[in-house]
Design a protein around this motif. Structure first.
Motif, PDB file in Angstrom:
ATOM      1  N   THR A   1       0.751  -1.357   0.088  1.00 35.38           N
ATOM      2  CA  THR A   1       0.104   0.039   0.031  1.00 35.38           C
ATOM      3  C   THR A   1       0.767   1.349   0.137  1.00 35.38           C
ATOM      4  OG1 THR A   1      -1.666  -1.290   1.429  1.00 35.38           O
ATOM      5  CG2 THR A   1      -1.944   1.249   1.083  1.00 35.38           C
ATOM      6  N   GLN A   2       2.023   1.319   0.571  1.00 30.72           N
ATOM      7  CA  GLN A   2       2.809   2.459   0.998  1.00 30.72           C
ATOM      8  C   GLN A   2       3.420   2.788  -0.279  1.00 30.72           C
ATOM      9  OE1 GLN A   2       5.992   2.188   3.708  1.00 30.72           O
ATOM     10  NE2 GLN A   2       6.669   4.278   3.469  1.00 30.72           N
ATOM     11  N   ALA A   3       4.055   1.536  -1.137  1.00 36.42           N
ATOM     12  CA  ALA A   3       4.733   1.949  -2.471  1.00 36.42           C
ATOM     13  C   ALA A   3       3.526   2.311  -3.354  1.00 36.42           C
ATOM     14  CB  ALA A   3       5.371   0.631  -2.819  1.00 36.42           C
ATOM     15  N   LYS A   4       2.370   1.740  -3.291  1.00 35.20           N
ATOM     16  CA  LYS A   4       1.508   2.303  -4.538  1.00 35.20           C
ATOM     17  C   LYS A   4       1.040   3.981  -4.270  1.00 35.20           C
ATOM     18  CE  LYS A   4      -0.957  -2.167  -5.063  1.00 35.20           C
ATOM     19  NZ  LYS A   4      -2.153  -2.998  -4.720  1.00 35.20           N
ATOM     20  N   ARG A   5       0.943   3.911  -2.898  1.00 31.07           N
ATOM     21  CA  ARG A   5       0.569   5.466  -2.506  1.00 31.07           C
ATOM     22  C   ARG A   5       1.673   6.401  -2.880  1.00 31.07           C
ATOM     23  NH1 ARG A   5      -2.710   9.873  -1.708  1.00 31.07           N
ATOM     24  NH2 ARG A   5      -1.555  11.356  -0.180  1.00 31.07           N
ATOM     25  N   ALA A   6       3.091   5.839  -2.765  1.00 30.59           N
ATOM     26  CA  ALA A   6       4.236   6.801  -3.276  1.00 30.59           C
ATOM     27  C   ALA A   6       4.170   7.126  -4.818  1.00 30.59           C
ATOM     28  CB  ALA A   6       5.633   6.437  -2.774  1.00 30.59           C
ATOM     29  N   LEU A   7       3.975   5.741  -5.429  1.00 32.80           N
ATOM     30  CA  LEU A   7       3.798   6.103  -7.097  1.00 32.80           C
ATOM     31  C   LEU A   7       2.607   6.950  -7.382  1.00 32.80           C
ATOM     32  CD1 LEU A   7       4.619   2.501  -7.890  1.00 32.80           C
ATOM     33  CD2 LEU A   7       6.002   4.440  -8.255  1.00 32.80           C
ATOM     34  N   GLU A   8       1.555   6.948  -6.897  1.00 33.15           N
ATOM     35  CA  GLU A   8       0.432   7.733  -7.337  1.00 33.15           C
ATOM     36  C   GLU A   8       0.812   9.265  -6.915  1.00 33.15           C
ATOM     37  OE1 GLU A   8      -3.929   8.825  -5.488  1.00 33.15           O
ATOM     38  OE2 GLU A   8      -3.174   6.734  -5.122  1.00 33.15           O
ATOM     39  N   VAL A   9       1.683   9.597  -5.877  1.00 35.55           N
ATOM     40  CA  VAL A   9       1.990  10.777  -5.689  1.00 35.55           C
ATOM     41  C   VAL A   9       2.971  11.158  -6.945  1.00 35.55           C
ATOM     42  CG1 VAL A   9       3.463  12.340  -4.275  1.00 35.55           C
ATOM     43  CG2 VAL A   9       1.708  10.931  -3.170  1.00 35.55           C
ATOM     44  N   ALA A  10       3.958  10.310  -7.256  1.00 30.95           N
ATOM     45  CA  ALA A  10       4.990  10.406  -8.225  1.00 30.95           C
ATOM     46  C   ALA A  10       4.206  10.702  -9.389  1.00 30.95           C
ATOM     47  CB  ALA A  10       5.783   9.393  -8.273  1.00 30.95           C
ATOM     48  N   ALA A  11       3.125  10.176  -9.682  1.00 28.46           N
ATOM     49  CA  ALA A  11       2.320  10.288 -11.219  1.00 28.46           C
ATOM     50  C   ALA A  11       1.629  11.587 -11.030  1.00 28.46           C
ATOM     51  CB  ALA A  11       1.545   9.206 -11.350  1.00 28.46           C
ATOM     52  N   ALA A  12       1.170  11.970 -10.110  1.00 30.39           N
ATOM     53  CA  ALA A  12       0.522  13.242  -9.840  1.00 30.39           C
ATOM     54  C   ALA A  12       1.245  14.408 -10.376  1.00 30.39           C
ATOM     55  CB  ALA A  12      -0.270  13.496  -8.540  1.00 30.39           C
ATOM     56  N   GLY A  13       2.415  14.562  -9.747  1.00 33.13           N
ATOM     57  CA  GLY A  13       3.447  15.536  -9.932  1.00 33.13           C
ATOM     58  C   GLY A  13       4.593  15.322 -10.809  1.00 33.13           C
ATOM     59  N   ARG A  14       4.551  14.064 -11.535  1.00 38.25           N
ATOM     60  CA  ARG A  14       5.493  13.734 -12.291  1.00 38.25           C
ATOM     61  C   ARG A  14       6.913  14.059 -11.862  1.00 38.25           C
ATOM     62  NH1 ARG A  14       3.650  13.932 -17.732  1.00 38.25           N
ATOM     63  NH2 ARG A  14       5.317  12.478 -18.134  1.00 38.25           N
ATOM     64  N   HIS A  15       6.931  13.166 -10.668  1.00 29.39           N
ATOM     65  CA  HIS A  15       8.233  13.080  -9.745  1.00 29.39           C
ATOM     66  C   HIS A  15       9.191  11.809 -10.143  1.00 29.39           C
ATOM     67  CE1 HIS A  15       6.700  16.480  -7.589  1.00 29.39           C
ATOM     68  NE2 HIS A  15       5.667  15.997  -7.259  1.00 29.39           N
ATOM     69  N   SER A  16      10.399  12.250  -9.939  1.00 32.74           N
ATOM     70  CA  SER A  16      11.208  10.606 -10.159  1.00 32.74           C
ATOM     71  C   SER A  16      11.251  10.168  -8.896  1.00 32.74           C
ATOM     72  CB  SER A  16      12.657  11.182 -10.602  1.00 32.74           C
ATOM     73  OG  SER A  16      13.063  12.275  -9.605  1.00 32.74           O
ATOM     74  N   ILE A  17      11.410   8.781  -8.829  1.00 37.06           N
ATOM     75  CA  ILE A  17      11.256   8.154  -7.660  1.00 37.06           C
ATOM     76  C   ILE A  17      12.301   6.817  -7.607  1.00 37.06           C
ATOM     77  CG2 ILE A  17       9.472   6.777  -8.552  1.00 37.06           C
ATOM     78  CD1 ILE A  17       8.167   6.676  -5.782  1.00 37.06           C
ATOM     79  N   LEU A  18      12.907   6.662  -6.476  1.00 35.92           N
ATOM     80  CA  LEU A  18      13.850   5.290  -6.366  1.00 35.92           C
ATOM     81  C   LEU A  18      13.035   4.417  -5.388  1.00 35.92           C
ATOM     82  CD1 LEU A  18      16.615   4.160  -6.425  1.00 35.92           C
ATOM     83  CD2 LEU A  18      17.283   5.465  -4.366  1.00 35.92           C
ATOM     84  N   LEU A  19      12.953   3.158  -5.653  1.00 35.06           N
ATOM     85  CA  LEU A  19      12.421   2.183  -5.059  1.00 35.06           C
ATOM     86  C   LEU A  19      13.637   1.163  -4.338  1.00 35.06           C
ATOM     87  CD1 LEU A  19       9.636   1.014  -7.438  1.00 35.06           C
ATOM     88  CD2 LEU A  19       9.189   2.860  -5.550  1.00 35.06           C
TER      89      LEU A  19
END
Length: 508
Positions: A207-225
């Motif tokens: 759930t936490q990773a999905k939420r982070a990806l949703e935030v990244a998609a909303a603002g077009r942010h880069s992300i490291l998993l």
């Protein structure tokens, strides 16, 4: 003596400068010379053109043939000049009329039988024709090219495309007096291809990773998993394009134009966001582009899409460092001794890595046998400047067995994308761009926070030793979280969540 002049296009990065093809026939010993900085592919066109003309039952002039590709200081490559050279010879020798040739631009590679073969960069060339006409405030020339490239070129709505299958068909078009015998302009059809992405409902829990990806998609942010092997990092990344906002026509055209430069464009993927996943053995040139004749790399082929770098520390450090500039600017400038080229690179970076060489550092089963020094060395393969440019850094935890085998319903792409689309439209209506593109002045204007929120940010900056860049990136992530919550201002809860997405890598 006889002279024929035709127009074509070269490729220089994303630009397609105009090339004037001049064909001159003179008396003397038979010869065939091409001048104007032709590369090997262009020089070899002499043999292709000669065979194509003879097999099409035309007379090949037994004269001194000189072909000039102007401007002389612009390098010419590929076989796209075969068609204009062949037509120039026929027009100069009087075998076809030349009164209408100046109304067209030509490109196409000839087979020995006279058939036309597809070329790369047709979309970029068509763009250039229409832009040139707009700049000169004149009517755009029609573009005659191989039939296989017609659908691609016709994506440019203002272009007039004439698709041809062979040299004979092109010659018949200019020789025919009956309009019914001429090549008909290509009629573009609306593209209604089904866009399909892997679905987030396939991912259990996390759930936490999905939420982070949703935030990244909303603002077009880069992300490291970051997480142990088998936690679903690659699975999550492959589903990320499915929750991004839909592509606009302009974005789709820009993305398609870049892909056409490498023969990678397909109409079946029209308006489907690119997803590039290069292997960790990729070179710097493969990643950012280059070569003797500069070609787009993975970051440009991912334009308006996703670039996924799995096993991030396994990439050569020098290869990763070349990402620093395009991550900030959204463009890559390639300079060589003889050539310079620029390509767009507005991609969204998703990176994944294990926390240590064995992969199990911090795992609940405590399988890791790496020393603390080995963990630090492994994580240190990613430089501080590059890590500072990645907006979000999260840990993807291993799933307990009871959660893995539990049956529960996960949200699908459509439900997540609806929230992302709403948040993205709020950004466009407020500031005209996504949150990740905000500059310093725009951050002060649009990322407003109350006193309590400011105090929380300052405390986090001091405790975590953030740079000014990291501070601004946390603010932009918090703005995206607020947009998802439909909040006009950034609240302490939004900042607290953003801080959790900016944990220092070497603290894990």
């Amino acid at each position: 003596m006889a002279l024929a002049v035709l127009k074509s296009r070269a490729l220089n990065g994303m630009d397609a400068p105009e090339v004037t093809v001049e064909v001159h026939l003179a008396n003397g010993l038979p010869a065939f010379t091409i001048v104007g900085l032709p590369e090997t592919e262009v020089k070899e066109s002499k043999d292709r053109v000669r065979a194509a003309l003879q097999n099409a039952r035309f007379d090949f002039p037994a004269q001194r043939i000189t072909v000039n590709l102007a401007p002389a200081d612009l390098p010419k490559e590929s076989g796209r000049f075969d068609l204009p050279i062949a037509l120039g010879i026929l027009a100069a020798s009087g075998q076809i009329p030349d009164d209408a040739l100046d109304q067209y631009e030509f490109a196409g590679e000839l087979s020995l039988s006279g058939e036309l073969r597809p070329i790369r960069g047709a979309l970029a060339m068509t763009f250039a024709i229409c832009k040139s006409a707009q700049r000169n405030q004149s009517a755009a020339r029609a573009f005659m090219l191989p039939k296989q490239n017609a659908e691609e070129a016709a994506l440019v709505s203002d272009a007039k495309i004439y698709p041809a299958e062979s040299l004979l068909q092109v010659c018949a078009h200019f020789a025919a007096r009956d309009p019914d015998s001429k090549i008909s302009p290509h009629q573009s059809q609306p593209h209604k291809n089904t866009i399909s992405y892997p679905d987030f409902s396939d991912v259990k829990a996390q759930t936490q990773a999905k939420r982070a990806l949703e935030v990244a998609a909303a603002g077009r942010h880069s992300i490291l998993l970051m997480g142990p092997p088998g936690t679903g990092k690659s699975m999550l990344a492959s589903r990320f394009p499915g929750i991004l906002p839909g592509m606009t026509d302009q974005e789709a055209l820009e993305s398609a134009a870049v892909q056409s430069l490498s023969n990678g464009f397909s109409l079946a993927r029209w308006k489907q966001r690119p997803y590039r996943n290069p292997h960790h053995t990729a070179s710097a040139v493969a990643l950012v582009g280059g070569g003797g004749t500069p070609r787009p790399g993975e970051i440009s082929l991912a334009h308006h899409g996703v670039l996924f770098l799995d096993e991030l520390p396994e990439f050569d450090r020098k290869v990763l460092e070349v990402l620093r500039e395009p991550l900030e600017s959204g463009q890559i400038h390639i300079s060589r001794a003889a050539k310079q080229a620029s390509f767009p690179a507005r991609f969204q970076l998703i990176a994944a890595m294990n926390p240590c060489p064995c992969g199990y550092f911090g795992h609940t089963n405590n399988k890791c046998r790496c020393t603390p020094d080995a963990v630090l060395r492994y994580q240190g393969k990613i430089s501080g400047p590059l890590l500072d440019r990645i907006d979000m850094q999260i840990v993807v935890q291993a799933l307990p067995q009871d959660e893995l085998f539990a049956s529960h319903q996960s949200e699908n792409n459509a439900a997540i994308q609806a929230r992302v689309e709403s948040a993205f439209h709020r950004q466009i209506n407020r500031q005209g761009k996504s949150n990740n593109l905000l500059d310093t002045k725009e951050i002060d204007l649009f990322c407003t926070a109350d006193a309590a929120t400011e105090q929380l940010l300052r405390s986090a900056m001091l405790k975590l030793n953030w740079s000014a860049r990291a501070y601004h990136r946390v603010l932009k992530v918090a703005r995206s979280i607020a947009d998802l919550a439909n909040s006009p201002s950034i609240l302490p809860a939004h900042v607290a969540e953003a801080i959790q997405y900016r944990r220092a890598l070497r603290e894990h």
